[in-house]
Each structure stands twice: as structure tokens, then as C-alpha cells.
Scaffold this motif. Structure first.
Motif, PDB file in Angstrom:
ATOM      1  N   ALA A  16      20.435  39.009  17.977  1.00  0.00           N
ATOM      2  CA  ALA A  16      18.990  39.204  17.779  1.00  0.00           C
ATOM      3  C   ALA A  16      18.298  39.524  19.099  1.00  0.00           C
ATOM      4  CB  ALA A  16      18.386  37.948  17.145  1.00  0.00           C
ATOM      5  N   SER A  17      18.872  39.073  20.202  1.00  0.00           N
ATOM      6  CA  SER A  17      18.328  39.399  21.532  1.00  0.00           C
ATOM      7  C   SER A  17      19.006  40.646  22.097  1.00  0.00           C
ATOM      8  CB  SER A  17      18.536  38.219  22.490  1.00  0.00           C
ATOM      9  OG  SER A  17      17.781  37.127  22.066  1.00  0.00           O
ATOM     10  N   PHE A  18      19.573  41.443  21.201  1.00  0.00           N
ATOM     11  CA  PHE A  18      20.206  42.720  21.586  1.00  0.00           C
ATOM     12  C   PHE A  18      21.349  42.495  22.580  1.00  0.00           C
ATOM     13  CE2 PHE A  18      16.391  43.928  19.554  1.00  0.00           C
ATOM     14  CZ  PHE A  18      16.615  45.168  18.982  1.00  0.00           C
ATOM     15  N   THR A  19      22.114  41.397  22.382  1.00  0.00           N
ATOM     16  CA  THR A  19      23.284  41.032  23.217  1.00  0.00           C
ATOM     17  C   THR A  19      23.010  41.250  24.711  1.00  0.00           C
ATOM     18  OG1 THR A  19      24.349  43.190  22.908  1.00  0.00           O
ATOM     19  CG2 THR A  19      24.941  41.463  21.336  1.00  0.00           C
ATOM     20  N   ARG A  20      21.845  40.715  25.100  1.00  0.00           N
ATOM     21  CA  ARG A  20      21.411  40.931  26.486  1.00  0.00           C
ATOM     22  C   ARG A  20      22.326  40.188  27.472  1.00  0.00           C
ATOM     23  NH1 ARG A  20      15.545  39.518  26.864  1.00  0.00           N
ATOM     24  NH2 ARG A  20      16.382  37.426  26.893  1.00  0.00           N
ATOM     25  N   ALA A  21      22.622  40.836  28.584  1.00  0.00           N
ATOM     26  CA  ALA A  21      23.489  40.227  29.592  1.00  0.00           C
ATOM     27  C   ALA A  21      22.992  40.583  30.985  1.00  0.00           C
ATOM     28  CB  ALA A  21      24.926  40.716  29.415  1.00  0.00           C
ATOM     29  N   ARG A  22      23.161  39.645  31.919  1.00  0.00           N
ATOM     30  CA  ARG A  22      22.849  39.942  33.327  1.00  0.00           C
ATOM     31  C   ARG A  22      24.159  39.891  34.101  1.00  0.00           C
ATOM     32  NH1 ARG A  22      17.996  37.126  32.198  1.00  0.00           N
ATOM     33  NH2 ARG A  22      18.634  35.138  33.112  1.00  0.00           N
ATOM     34  N   TYR A  23      24.405  40.953  34.856  1.00  0.00           N
ATOM     35  CA  TYR A  23      25.676  41.086  35.573  1.00  0.00           C
ATOM     36  C   TYR A  23      25.504  40.654  37.027  1.00  0.00           C
ATOM     37  CZ  TYR A  23      27.211  43.426  31.406  1.00  0.00           C
ATOM     38  OH  TYR A  23      27.544  43.675  30.104  1.00  0.00           O
ATOM     39  N   LEU A  24      26.415  39.812  37.464  1.00  0.00           N
ATOM     40  CA  LEU A  24      26.316  39.218  38.799  1.00  0.00           C
ATOM     41  C   LEU A  24      27.623  39.405  39.564  1.00  0.00           C
ATOM     42  CD1 LEU A  24      24.949  35.803  37.508  1.00  0.00           C
ATOM     43  CD2 LEU A  24      23.553  37.621  38.513  1.00  0.00           C
ATOM     44  N   ALA A  25      27.522  39.420  40.880  1.00  0.00           N
ATOM     45  CA  ALA A  25      28.736  39.330  41.713  1.00  0.00           C
ATOM     46  C   ALA A  25      29.020  37.850  41.891  1.00  0.00           C
ATOM     47  CB  ALA A  25      28.491  39.989  43.072  1.00  0.00           C
ATOM     48  N   GLY A  26      30.246  37.440  41.639  1.00  0.00           N
ATOM     49  CA  GLY A  26      30.580  36.020  41.792  1.00  0.00           C
ATOM     50  C   GLY A  26      31.959  35.731  41.247  1.00  0.00           C
TER      51      GLY A  26
ATOM     52  N   ILE B 118      25.570  57.694  33.364  1.00  0.00           N
ATOM     53  CA  ILE B 118      25.790  56.342  33.893  1.00  0.00           C
ATOM     54  C   ILE B 118      25.775  56.395  35.414  1.00  0.00           C
ATOM     55  CG2 ILE B 118      27.508  54.495  34.125  1.00  0.00           C
ATOM     56  CD1 ILE B 118      28.173  54.929  31.178  1.00  0.00           C
ATOM     57  N   ALA B 119      24.889  55.570  35.993  1.00  0.00           N
ATOM     58  CA  ALA B 119      24.677  55.654  37.445  1.00  0.00           C
ATOM     59  C   ALA B 119      25.473  54.614  38.222  1.00  0.00           C
ATOM     60  CB  ALA B 119      23.190  55.491  37.744  1.00  0.00           C
ATOM     61  N   SER B 120      25.864  53.527  37.564  1.00  0.00           N
ATOM     62  CA  SER B 120      26.500  52.448  38.334  1.00  0.00           C
ATOM     63  C   SER B 120      27.415  51.647  37.422  1.00  0.00           C
ATOM     64  CB  SER B 120      25.434  51.513  38.900  1.00  0.00           C
ATOM     65  OG  SER B 120      24.788  50.845  37.839  1.00  0.00           O
ATOM     66  N   LEU B 121      28.247  50.813  38.036  1.00  0.00           N
ATOM     67  CA  LEU B 121      29.137  49.950  37.252  1.00  0.00           C
ATOM     68  C   LEU B 121      28.319  49.051  36.322  1.00  0.00           C
ATOM     69  CD1 LEU B 121      31.955  48.778  36.629  1.00  0.00           C
ATOM     70  CD2 LEU B 121      31.619  47.192  38.542  1.00  0.00           C
ATOM     71  N   ALA B 122      27.198  48.523  36.832  1.00  0.00           N
ATOM     72  CA  ALA B 122      26.393  47.619  36.004  1.00  0.00           C
ATOM     73  C   ALA B 122      25.889  48.351  34.760  1.00  0.00           C
ATOM     74  CB  ALA B 122      25.231  47.059  36.808  1.00  0.00           C
ATOM     75  N   SER B 123      25.424  49.596  34.902  1.00  0.00           N
ATOM     76  CA  SER B 123      24.909  50.282  33.713  1.00  0.00           C
ATOM     77  C   SER B 123      26.059  50.673  32.779  1.00  0.00           C
ATOM     78  CB  SER B 123      24.016  51.477  34.074  1.00  0.00           C
ATOM     79  OG  SER B 123      24.656  52.319  34.968  1.00  0.00           O
ATOM     80  N   TYR B 124      27.230  50.915  33.325  1.00  0.00           N
ATOM     81  CA  TYR B 124      28.416  51.157  32.484  1.00  0.00           C
ATOM     82  C   TYR B 124      28.737  49.909  31.668  1.00  0.00           C
ATOM     83  CZ  TYR B 124      33.427  51.770  31.424  1.00  0.00           C
ATOM     84  OH  TYR B 124      34.642  51.853  30.798  1.00  0.00           O
ATOM     85  N   LEU B 125      28.711  48.747  32.346  1.00  0.00           N
ATOM     86  CA  LEU B 125      29.031  47.494  31.658  1.00  0.00           C
ATOM     87  C   LEU B 125      27.985  47.166  30.599  1.00  0.00           C
ATOM     88  CD1 LEU B 125      30.263  45.319  34.658  1.00  0.00           C
ATOM     89  CD2 LEU B 125      31.638  46.413  32.877  1.00  0.00           C
ATOM     90  N   VAL B 126      26.740  47.523  30.857  1.00  0.00           N
ATOM     91  CA  VAL B 126      25.682  47.296  29.861  1.00  0.00           C
ATOM     92  C   VAL B 126      26.023  48.074  28.589  1.00  0.00           C
ATOM     93  CG1 VAL B 126      23.261  47.776  29.300  1.00  0.00           C
ATOM     94  CG2 VAL B 126      23.851  46.755  31.505  1.00  0.00           C
TER      95      VAL B 126
END
Lengths: 392, 241
Positions: free
Chosen positions: B82-92, B167-175
Motif C-alpha cells: 500500500a506504500s508502493f513498496t517504498r525503500a531507502r537504499y543505504l551504504a552499510g 537509469i542514472a545510478s545504481l540506486a535508481s536501478y534498485l528502485v
């Protein structure tokens, strides 16, 4: 690299870039370290690397951004342009240029860092360093520049590889990302070393120097200013993984009255080292000025306490220094003390917790001791020796 | 060029599935986009996932995400959807940060990637403060890969195609990839028993008729247009995709 002096302890004093005049925060660290080293060396060998690695501080992005801006401007690009400028003038130019900082490309950064590694100094920095040296001499500060000057950071690839072996690196470069030093296992924040554009920051250089030197020492004391505390707690974690003992000494900043922010914000003109010396050198004998500065920057604004610079308090320190000078003179103290006498006065301070915690004699406790009535009567010469009473 | 009306209908179906009704037809995309964003915010149930990466491998990522989805209680899975499978990508690296802040997480088989939440706990928030957002430069396209089930037999064979030209970056690819896998899982299109052939193409020119899932986005290069970002279709036996 090995420690030529046989010392097993190293003090690493975080330096500052030659882009502005020496300010009260810098003086506090310099004067504190000068007395701590003079006293500690009376009883135990200790090596020091502070402004020795000047190229380290010159290689920061902020520094290179400033020099690139000067070099790009036809009005300031001549090598002789700064010959008649002083540190205050250059510092004000630094403040002006910092208001609209230009982007520094990885190529530009690499080009300037390459020149620095080959021994180049920007003409504005050379001029500032000349002023600093003259001021060190007036203040009786033995700059540790001559020591361990061969300390240089290894190439970044080696540093990253060493961090990887110590299990504290994240390297996302294969995916066009950055490199991080990872001490999150100790609850510290993940810290970038190289950004996604390939630009290395100052911590990369510091880690390189510290890791390069660490092999020769059992323990390393690091003196740094409080806003960078997290960075140096991370460095300490990396050193502990190498089996080295890292002792952290945090120096709080002295703010310029009415001004918020770093030296890039400006507003410091009335409180530069030059302004301070100009105020007191004509009014007091040199030994009084030297002692007054030590009283103010060690006793009146303790290292770990945040303070605002105050000429009223510095005036008071100078008056106190004059009274101390007269008391020593009345007691008939010799111009300087033999090393055995200095060692006998300092030695009891090695049993204090401070010495155990940071590996240096506590200058605050030392001055308190030396200023006692009994000490002034019997060990005035020790105070003279440790506070650079000798003629320049 | 992909048929804009077909993409609009696909987007409308995706929104409708989540109870968001926005009249899309016959209106400029930019105007619709603003309205969609507002409706999404209003429906958002605040379910977010943190993804911490210390390295990236496509197969490891896909298997780890399927582990997460498979292990989520249905209520949490649907709240995330319902939250559009929202995710925040982090280095860690969870093998390090979890020593200081022990928290619930699902790790990828190789251990280089970890998912936290949904829902996020106070410990997860502490981890997020400790880590850094995943910032990367020029996108390096990973090689195509076929990801079989981590364990057990293959029951479904699917092809996931992803358009990389925007796709501009790894993060946007992963999104894009993460949303596609997560939403397809929620819809029952794929599961841990699936073999997924991931194919990278410059652009997806048209909506395949046999698609099981399609992800439509506003064109980052032209906010007046929709583009097909990913689609999932069954693999036809004997036919190379």
C-alpha cells in the motif's frame, strides 16, 4: 618508517591549512602542545607530527578550491602578487572566495595534489607560512615541523586495501559509488573517504599518514578540535584494530566574539595572532608575553572547554604573567633549568590519570604546580625553560 | 514508441489496485502526475524498508529480496504494498553495524545486503542515522542473469525485462528492480519457487500482451510522457527471450 628517536609514543597534532591567519583556536592547540611536549620530553621520549605534514592540510578540497580560484583570476594569479600581502589580507580573500565556492572537479583536485606531492606550495600559502613562522618565533613555540617530515600518506589504493584487511572498509567503486571507513561495529557513523566522483577527503589523507606511522609506535595520541571528534574516534577505532593504543585529546574551539561558524565565515580580524602580538609585544617584555599567552590559552581557557575569546581575560593573564616574572626575578632564578631539575619537577605528574589517559604531561596541572608560591621560589628556572623564556 | 494510452491504462490499473482512483485519460501527464503523487501520499501507510549494501550482486540481491518478501507476515506485506513498496537504499554492512545496534533484518545469501522493516523500529532508525544514503555516479549496467530458487524445485519460469537507458545510478536501478520484484511477489506473479531471467534492454518499446506485471513511470527526460520501466512475462519453453 621507524621512529628515529627510539620513542614508542607518537603525538599527532591535527594541523590547519595555510589559508588564513592563526586564530585563538589555533593558538590554544599550538601553545598547549608546545608545553605538553617540552614537559613530557623531560621524562620520556615522545615523537610528534603536527604541521610536519603540512602537505596533508594543503591537500584538502577547501584549500585547493581557494587556490584554484586565485589562479583562475588574472588579478591574483601572478606568483609575486602575494609578496606584499599579509596573512590577514589573504585570509580575508579566503573568506570572500568561500562565500560562493566553486565546484572542484576530480581532475583539478588530482592536478593540485600532484603538484603538492612534488613539493609545490601556492604563493599565498608560502606567504602565510612565513608569517606563521615569524609569529611562532615571537611566541616561543617550537614548531614540530622539522620532525618526521618524511611522513607521507601512501597511495589511496594501499590505504583502502589496508582498511579492507582490517575489516573496516566499504568499497562501492565497482558500482560507481564511494569508499567508506566503517567503524559502525563500534557505533560510529559510516564515514566517506572517497566520493562517487572519485574525490578523496582529508580523512583519507590522515588515515594514510597515521597508518603509515603506526607500525613504529605502541601508542598514538591525537590532538584535534572538537567538531571533528567523530572523525578521530573513527581513526582511533582503526588503530585499535591494528593493535595500537590510540589516545584522544579533544580541544574545544575558541569562538570569535559575535561570530558564529568556522574561520571561513570571517569576522576574526580583531583576534588574529598578529593583532594579539601587536597589542602586547610593545607593552611587555617578551618573556611576559610568552608566559601571558600560556596562562591564557592553557589556564584561563582550558583545552576541553568551549570559550569566547576575550581581550579582558588576556589582559588579566598578561598582568599575572608580569607579577610572576617579577616574583621569579626576586627569587634570583637562573635563566634556565638543567634537564635533571626539570625532570624532577615534572616526574610526579606522570603518575596522574591524565598522563595515563593521553600519554602527555597535563600542561594545566603543570602550570598550576609551577605557579605555586613554593615553586616560584625554588623552581622559577623550570618555568622559564618550559615556557620558552629564553631570548628568541 | 510505446502507446501512451496503453501505458496510462496500465498505470491506472496499478493505482486502482491500491484504491486510488484518478481520472487519467485525456489529461496532460504532468498534471496527472501531481494528482497521483497527492493521492499516493494520502493513501500512504508509512511502511518503508531500509536496504543496506556493502557490495552488489544481482543474483544475491534478488534472492535476498525474495527471502524478505517470503518471510513477511501478510499484513506487513500488504501494508508495504500500500506504500508502493517504498525503500531507502543505504551504504552499510549489517555484519558490522548490527554488532552495535542489534536489530531485526533479513540478509541476502552472500551477506552483503540487508533489508530492515517493514515496519521500521527505533533501532532501524538508529541504523539509518549511522549509515549513509547510497550515492553512486554513472550507472554500471550489471550483466543479465538467471536467478533460480534458493532452494526447492523451479515451478515457474519468468522473464523480467528492465529498461536501462533512463537509469542514472545504481540506486535508481534498485528502485525499479525492487518495486518490480516486490509488487510481482504481492500479486502472486512470482515467488521463491520462480526462476527469473533478468534481461537488460535499452528501452521497452511496447507492453507485451502476455505480461503478468508492468511498471510504468513518468519519463525522467520528458515529464509529459509515460515510459515502460520494467515488465514481467512468462518464459516460453524453448524460446530464447
Amino acid at each position: 618508517m621507524t621512529a628515529a628517536t627510539g620513542a614508542r609514543s607518537l603525538v599527532f597534532g591535527v594541523g590547519f591549512s595555510p589559508t588564513k591567519p592563526l586564530l585563538p583556536t589555533h593558538l590554544k592547540g599550538l601553545i598547549w602542545l608546545d608545553l605538553a611536549l617540552r614537559a613530557t620530553r623531560a621524562v620520556v621520549p615522545v615523537d610528534c607530527i603536527a604541521n610536519a605534514t603540512r602537505a596533508l592540510w594543503d591537500a584538502t578540497i577547501q584549500c585547493i578550491r581557494f587556490w584554484a580560484a586565485l589562479d583562475a583570476d588574472p588579478a591574483t594569479s601572478s606568483p609575486r602578487y602575494f609578496d606584499d600581502k599579509d596573512d590577514t589580507w589573504i585570509g580575508e580573500e579566503y573568506v570572500r572566495k568561500s562565500r560562493a565556492p566553486a565546484e572542484v572537479s576530480p581532475e583539478l583536485l588530482a592536478a593540485y595534489r600532484g603538484r603538492l606531492e612534488r613539493g609545490w606550495t601556492h604563493p599565498s600559502a608560502r606567504r602565510i607560512l612565513e608569517h606563521w613562522q615569524a609569529q611562532y618565533e615571537v611566541m616561543g613555540i617550537t614548531t614540530p615541523r622539522a620532525e618526521l617530515t618524511s611522513a607521507a600518506a601512501p597511495p589511496s589504493a594501499e590505504i583502502v586495501e589496508q582498511l579492507r584487511r582490517l575489516d573496516c572498509a566499504i568499497d562501492l567503486r565497482p558500482w560507481s559509488g564511494g569508499v567508506y571507513v566503517d567503524a559502525t561495529a563500534a557505533g560510529l557513523p559510516l564515514r566517506p573517504l572517497i566520493d562517487e566522483l572519485g574525490r578523496e577527503n582529508y580523512l583519507m589523507q590522515i588515515l594514510g599518514v597515521v597508518l603509515g606511522l603506526a607500525g613504529a609506535y605502541d601508542r598514538i595520541s591525537i590532538l584535534y578540535d572538537a567538531p571533528t571528534a567523530l572523525d578521530f574516534r573513527i581513526v582511533a577505532q582503526v588503530l585499535s584494530r591494528l593493535g595500537k593504543r590510540a589516545l584522544l585529546i579533544e580541544a574545544e574551539r575558541i569562538d570569535t566574539p559575535g561570530i558564529a561558524g568556522t574561520s571561513r565565515a570571517g569576522g576574526w580580524k580583531p583576534c588574529t595572532c598578529a593583532a594579539i602580538l601587536e597589542r602586547y609585544v610593545p607593552r611587555y617584555p617578551l618573556e611576559v608575553v610568552r608566559l601571558g599567552l600560556r596562562l591564557y590559552f592553557i589556564m584561563y581557557v582550558p583545552l576541553a572547554s568551549k570559550a569566547e575569546f576575550s581581550y579582558d581575560l588576556l589582559d588579566r593573564a598578561m598582568r599575572k604573567a608580569r607579577a610572576v616574572s617579577r616574583a621569579i626575578e626576586r627569587a634570583g632564578a637562573a635563566p634556565s633549568a638543567p634537564p635533571e631539575e626539570i625532570a624532577s619537577v615534572v616526574e610526579p605528574l606522570t603518575r596522574r590519570r591524565f598522563f595515563e589517559r593521553v600519554g602527555l604531561i597535563d600542561p594545566h596541572a603543570l602550570l598550576s604546580l609551577l605557579l605555586s608560591a613554593n615553586s616560584l621560589r625554588h623552581h622559577g628556572a623550570v618555568l622559564r625553560s618550559l615556557c620558552a623564556w629564553e631570548a628568541p | 514508441m510505446t502507446d501512451q494510452a496503453a501505458l496510462l491504462a496500465e498505470l491506472s490499473a496499478s493505482l486502482g489496485r491500491r484504491g486510488i482512483a484518478v481520472e487519467l485519460r485525456g489529461r496532460p501527464v504532468a498534471e496527472v502526475a501531481a494528482e497521483v503523487r497527492q493521492a499516493v501520499r494520502a493513501r500512504d501507510r508509512g511502511a518503508t524498508v531500509l536496504v543496506a549494501l556493502s557490495s552488489f550482486d544481482l543474483v544475491d540481491y534478488v534472492r535476498g529480496l525474495l527471502r524478505l518478501l517470503d518471510g513477511l507476515p501478510p499484513a506487513a506485506r500488504h501494508a508495504w504494498d500500500a506504500s508502493f513498496t517504498r525503500a531507502r537504499y543505504l551504504a552499510g554492512d549489517h555484519r558490522r553495524f548490527a554488532r552495535a545496534v542489534p536489530c531485526e533484518l533479513v540478509s541476502s545469501p552472500a551477506g552483503a545486503i540487508a533489508w530492515m522493516g517493514p515496519p521500521l523500529s527505533s533501532r532501524h532508525r538508529a541504523v539509518e542515522r549511522m549509515l549513509r544514503p547510497l550515492v553512486t555516479g554513472t550507472f554500471v549496467r550489471p550483466p543479465d542473469a538467471t536467478v533460480g530458487p534458493e532452494d526447492g524445485p523451479t515451478r515457474r519460469r519468468l522473464e523480467l525485462r528492465i529498461a536501462t537507458s533512463r537509469i542514472a545510478s545504481l540506486a535508481s536501478y534498485l528502485v525499479a528492480l525492487g518495486h518490480t520484484l516486490a509488487e510481482s511477489f504481492v500479486l502472486g506473479v512470482l515467488g521463491r519457487d520462480s526462476e527469473i531471467a533478468i534481461r537488460h534492454v535499452e528501452q521497452l518499446a511496447e507492453l507485451p500482451a502476455d505480461r503478468r506485471y508492468a511498471r510504468v513511470e513518468i519519463d525522467p527526460l520528458d515529464p509529459e510522457r509515460l515510459v515502460l520501466a520494467t515488465c514481467v512475462s512468462p518464459c516460453v519453453a524453448g524460446k530464447e527471450p
